[in-house]
Design a protein around this motif. Structure first.
Motif, PDB file in Angstrom:
ATOM      1  N   ALA A   1      50.561 125.572  54.029  1.00 17.44           N
ATOM      2  CA  ALA A   1      49.880 126.319  55.085  1.00 17.44           C
ATOM      3  C   ALA A   1      50.837 126.698  56.200  1.00 17.44           C
ATOM      4  CB  ALA A   1      48.730 125.490  55.663  1.00 17.44           C
ATOM      5  N   VAL A   2      50.425 127.731  56.921  1.00 14.95           N
ATOM      6  CA  VAL A   2      51.069 128.145  58.174  1.00 14.95           C
ATOM      7  C   VAL A   2      50.001 128.041  59.258  1.00 14.95           C
ATOM      8  CG1 VAL A   2      51.945 130.144  59.440  1.00 14.95           C
ATOM      9  CG2 VAL A   2      52.801 129.664  57.140  1.00 14.95           C
ATOM     10  N   TYR A   3      50.372 127.424  60.371  1.00 13.27           N
ATOM     11  CA  TYR A   3      49.431 127.242  61.477  1.00 13.27           C
ATOM     12  C   TYR A   3      49.822 128.104  62.674  1.00 13.27           C
ATOM     13  CZ  TYR A   3      47.311 123.235  59.158  1.00 13.27           C
ATOM     14  OH  TYR A   3      46.649 122.428  58.271  1.00 13.27           O
ATOM     15  N   PRO A   4      48.843 128.661  63.386  1.00 17.29           N
ATOM     16  CA  PRO A   4      49.153 129.359  64.636  1.00 17.29           C
ATOM     17  C   PRO A   4      49.505 128.349  65.725  1.00 17.29           C
ATOM     18  CG  PRO A   4      46.773 129.285  64.305  1.00 17.29           C
ATOM     19  CD  PRO A   4      47.401 128.685  63.083  1.00 17.29           C
ATOM     20  N   ASP A   5      50.201 128.819  66.757  1.00 18.16           N
ATOM     21  CA  ASP A   5      50.469 127.950  67.898  1.00 18.16           C
ATOM     22  C   ASP A   5      49.144 127.663  68.614  1.00 18.16           C
ATOM     23  OD1 ASP A   5      50.122 129.968  70.239  1.00 18.16           O
ATOM     24  OD2 ASP A   5      51.495 130.971  68.868  1.00 18.16           O
ATOM     25  N   ALA A   6      49.166 126.678  69.500  1.00 22.08           N
ATOM     26  CA  ALA A   6      47.927 126.190  70.125  1.00 22.08           C
ATOM     27  C   ALA A   6      47.181 127.266  70.905  1.00 22.08           C
ATOM     28  CB  ALA A   6      48.234 124.998  71.032  1.00 22.08           C
TER      29      ALA A   6
ATOM     30  N   ASN B   1      41.868 123.537  65.744  1.00 25.72           N
ATOM     31  CA  ASN B   1      42.895 122.751  65.039  1.00 25.72           C
ATOM     32  C   ASN B   1      42.803 122.861  63.521  1.00 25.72           C
ATOM     33  OD1 ASN B   1      40.594 121.234  64.636  1.00 25.72           O
ATOM     34  ND2 ASN B   1      41.516 119.283  65.210  1.00 25.72           N
ATOM     35  N   ARG B   2      41.768 123.557  63.008  1.00 28.44           N
ATOM     36  CA  ARG B   2      41.643 123.742  61.569  1.00 28.44           C
ATOM     37  C   ARG B   2      41.996 125.158  61.114  1.00 28.44           C
ATOM     38  NH1 ARG B   2      39.549 120.679  58.085  1.00 28.44           N
ATOM     39  NH2 ARG B   2      38.316 122.272  57.028  1.00 28.44           N
ATOM     40  N   LEU B   3      42.300 126.034  62.067  1.00 31.74           N
ATOM     41  CA  LEU B   3      42.644 127.418  61.733  1.00 31.74           C
ATOM     42  C   LEU B   3      44.046 127.466  61.123  1.00 31.74           C
ATOM     43  CD1 LEU B   3      41.281 129.052  64.985  1.00 31.74           C
ATOM     44  CD2 LEU B   3      40.256 129.245  62.703  1.00 31.74           C
ATOM     45  N   HIS B   4      44.177 128.145  59.991  1.00 33.80           N
ATOM     46  CA  HIS B   4      45.469 128.218  59.314  1.00 33.80           C
ATOM     47  C   HIS B   4      45.455 129.346  58.285  1.00 33.80           C
ATOM     48  CE1 HIS B   4      42.997 125.847  56.515  1.00 33.80           C
ATOM     49  NE2 HIS B   4      43.757 126.375  55.555  1.00 33.80           N
ATOM     50  N   VAL B   5      46.627 129.641  57.765  1.00 32.57           N
ATOM     51  CA  VAL B   5      46.780 130.534  56.611  1.00 32.57           C
ATOM     52  C   VAL B   5      47.172 129.661  55.430  1.00 32.57           C
ATOM     53  CG1 VAL B   5      48.037 132.470  55.611  1.00 32.57           C
ATOM     54  CG2 VAL B   5      47.592 132.428  58.077  1.00 32.57           C
ATOM     55  N   THR B   6      46.391 129.694  54.364  1.00 36.32           N
ATOM     56  CA  THR B   6      46.770 128.976  53.141  1.00 36.32           C
ATOM     57  C   THR B   6      47.801 129.819  52.410  1.00 36.32           C
ATOM     58  OG1 THR B   6      44.621 127.895  52.936  1.00 36.32           O
ATOM     59  CG2 THR B   6      45.973 128.015  50.947  1.00 36.32           C
ATOM     60  N   LEU B   7      49.037 129.322  52.365  1.00 39.71           N
ATOM     61  CA  LEU B   7      50.123 130.041  51.677  1.00 39.71           C
ATOM     62  C   LEU B   7      50.001 129.918  50.165  1.00 39.71           C
ATOM     63  CD1 LEU B   7      53.493 129.246  53.474  1.00 39.71           C
ATOM     64  CD2 LEU B   7      52.460 131.495  53.123  1.00 39.71           C
ATOM     65  N   ARG B   8      49.681 128.719  49.717  1.00 38.40           N
ATOM     66  CA  ARG B   8      49.603 128.478  48.257  1.00 38.40           C
ATOM     67  C   ARG B   8      48.784 127.221  48.004  1.00 38.40           C
ATOM     68  NH1 ARG B   8      49.816 127.170  43.182  1.00 38.40           N
ATOM     69  NH2 ARG B   8      51.365 128.152  41.830  1.00 38.40           N
ATOM     70  N   HIS B   9      47.669 127.383  47.300  1.00 33.55           N
ATOM     71  CA  HIS B   9      46.852 126.233  46.924  1.00 33.55           C
ATOM     72  C   HIS B   9      47.431 125.634  45.654  1.00 33.55           C
ATOM     73  CE1 HIS B   9      43.145 124.154  45.431  1.00 33.55           C
ATOM     74  NE2 HIS B   9      43.128 123.798  46.696  1.00 33.55           N
TER      75      HIS B   9
ATOM     76  N   LEU C   1      54.317 136.893  55.827  1.00 33.05           N
ATOM     77  CA  LEU C   1      53.598 135.857  55.089  1.00 33.05           C
ATOM     78  C   LEU C   1      53.676 136.108  53.589  1.00 33.05           C
ATOM     79  CD1 LEU C   1      50.410 135.479  57.313  1.00 33.05           C
ATOM     80  CD2 LEU C   1      52.174 133.732  56.951  1.00 33.05           C
ATOM     81  N   GLN C   2      53.576 137.384  53.209  1.00 32.43           N
ATOM     82  CA  GLN C   2      53.681 137.724  51.788  1.00 32.43           C
ATOM     83  C   GLN C   2      55.063 137.352  51.260  1.00 32.43           C
ATOM     84  OE1 GLN C   2      51.005 139.399  49.782  1.00 32.43           O
ATOM     85  NE2 GLN C   2      52.339 138.322  48.337  1.00 32.43           N
ATOM     86  N   SER C   3      56.101 137.631  52.034  1.00 34.84           N
ATOM     87  CA  SER C   3      57.470 137.297  51.618  1.00 34.84           C
ATOM     88  C   SER C   3      57.658 135.789  51.501  1.00 34.84           C
ATOM     89  CB  SER C   3      58.480 137.871  52.616  1.00 34.84           C
ATOM     90  OG  SER C   3      58.421 139.275  52.630  1.00 34.84           O
ATOM     91  N   LEU C   4      57.106 135.038  52.466  1.00 36.73           N
ATOM     92  CA  LEU C   4      57.216 133.578  52.416  1.00 36.73           C
ATOM     93  C   LEU C   4      56.469 133.035  51.195  1.00 36.73           C
ATOM     94  CD1 LEU C   4      58.027 130.852  53.549  1.00 36.73           C
ATOM     95  CD2 LEU C   4      56.118 131.003  55.164  1.00 36.73           C
ATOM     96  N   HIS C   5      55.284 133.555  50.962  1.00 37.03           N
ATOM     97  CA  HIS C   5      54.526 133.138  49.775  1.00 37.03           C
ATOM     98  C   HIS C   5      55.317 133.410  48.494  1.00 37.03           C
ATOM     99  CE1 HIS C   5      52.042 134.300  46.295  1.00 37.03           C
ATOM    100  NE2 HIS C   5      51.347 133.232  46.598  1.00 37.03           N
ATOM    101  N   ASP C   6      55.896 134.613  48.387  1.00 36.22           N
ATOM    102  CA  ASP C   6      56.628 134.988  47.174  1.00 36.22           C
ATOM    103  C   ASP C   6      57.850 134.093  46.956  1.00 36.22           C
ATOM    104  OD1 ASP C   6      54.715 136.934  46.914  1.00 36.22           O
ATOM    105  OD2 ASP C   6      56.038 138.607  47.443  1.00 36.22           O
TER     106      ASP C   6
ATOM    107  N   ARG D   1      57.558 129.798  62.550  1.00 34.35           N
ATOM    108  CA  ARG D   1      58.855 129.122  62.522  1.00 34.35           C
ATOM    109  C   ARG D   1      58.900 127.990  61.501  1.00 34.35           C
ATOM    110  NH1 ARG D   1      58.162 129.916  68.233  1.00 34.35           N
ATOM    111  NH2 ARG D   1      59.705 131.396  69.022  1.00 34.35           N
ATOM    112  N   GLU D   2      57.737 127.675  60.901  1.00 36.09           N
ATOM    113  CA  GLU D   2      57.696 126.595  59.917  1.00 36.09           C
ATOM    114  C   GLU D   2      56.461 126.744  59.027  1.00 36.09           C
ATOM    115  OE1 GLU D   2      57.339 122.880  62.042  1.00 36.09           O
ATOM    116  OE2 GLU D   2      55.191 123.172  62.374  1.00 36.09           O
ATOM    117  N   PHE D   3      56.464 126.019  57.930  1.00 34.04           N
ATOM    118  CA  PHE D   3      55.275 125.899  57.096  1.00 34.04           C
ATOM    119  C   PHE D   3      55.138 124.437  56.694  1.00 34.04           C
ATOM    120  CE2 PHE D   3      58.764 126.747  54.233  1.00 34.04           C
ATOM    121  CZ  PHE D   3      58.492 126.059  53.058  1.00 34.04           C
ATOM    122  N   ALA D   4      53.960 124.063  56.218  1.00 38.37           N
ATOM    123  CA  ALA D   4      53.672 122.653  55.978  1.00 38.37           C
ATOM    124  C   ALA D   4      52.969 122.441  54.654  1.00 38.37           C
ATOM    125  CB  ALA D   4      52.809 122.104  57.120  1.00 38.37           C
ATOM    126  N   LEU D   5      53.101 121.229  54.113  1.00 38.91           N
ATOM    127  CA  LEU D   5      52.372 120.799  52.928  1.00 38.91           C
ATOM    128  C   LEU D   5      51.215 119.920  53.407  1.00 38.91           C
ATOM    129  CD1 LEU D   5      52.227 120.721  49.808  1.00 38.91           C
ATOM    130  CD2 LEU D   5      53.646 118.648  49.900  1.00 38.91           C
TER     131      LEU D   5
END
Length: 199
Positions: A23-28, A59-67, A125-130, A173-177
């Motif tokens: 996932a990628v999260y927005p700043d606060a 705090n639950r808003l995010h973009v799912t990069l890859r399930h 986001l598409q490039s990061l996902h790819d 600037r980052e992504f997370a598992l």
């Protein structure tokens, strides 16, 4: 399609309890603004159609990069380790993302998610996902579903036409598992990776 036979002593598989995704999260501050918009959207839907839907908390808003899957009884260690190896191999520079429209993932007449979407502003986001998908494939993980960058605002919303929205922008600037405790609305960050590669 033939009927599935029930065999005595053969139990149904246990329900999934744990999910795994990148996932990628927005700043606060951006998350707070998106959450406020989601509240307005739910209020409008209630007035217009009588549907009572609850917006996602900031705090639950995010973009799912890859399930990566849902599992019963915990996360498989081999899948977690493969995901971490793949993520560590991604090299990409930070980028700005912009969502500028609200759309519906509902299928009329059913209720469904209301989401933020974008066009040119979500190319990073598409490039990061790819890039992540390619590394996962190198590690033996089968390709995922088609990626549509979006931020879910609320579930159980009536279908509506896509329309422009106040742009939601932030620097990625980052992504997370993420380990999702299914049905318990809880996400646990297992690891984070900074975007420090070259443009």
């Amino acid at each position: 399609m033939p009927e599935q036979l029930w065999l005595p002593g053969l139990e149904a598989p246990p329900p999934p309890t744990d999910g795994l995704f990148f996932a990628v999260y927005p700043d606060a501050s951006t998350a707070a603004a998106i959450a406020k918009f989601a509240q307005q959207l739910c209020a409008e839907a209630g007035v217009r159609s009588g549907v009572r839907s609850k917006p996602l908390a900031a705090n639950r808003l995010h973009v799912t990069l890859r399930h990566l899957g849902n599992f019963a009884g915990g996360l498989p260690a081999n899948v977690v380790e493969a995901a971490k190896r793949a993520a560590a191999a991604v090299s990409m520079a930070p980028f700005t993302v912009e969502f500028d429209a609200v759309a519906s993932f509902a299928k009329r007449p059913r209720l469904g998610p209301a989401v933020l979407v974008g066009e040119d502003g979500v190319r990073g986001l598409q490039s990061l996902h790819d890039a992540l998908e390619a590394r996962l494939r190198d590690d033996g993980i089968a390709p995922g579903e088609r990626f549509t960058p979006h931020v879910t605002l609320a579930y159980g919303m009536p279908w509506s036409e896509r329309r422009a929205a106040e742009p939601a922008c932030w620097n990625v600037r980052e992504f997370a598992l993420i380990h999702s405790l299914l049905g318990r609305t809880r996400h646990i960050v297992l690891a984070r990776w900074s975007l420090v590669g070259q443009s």
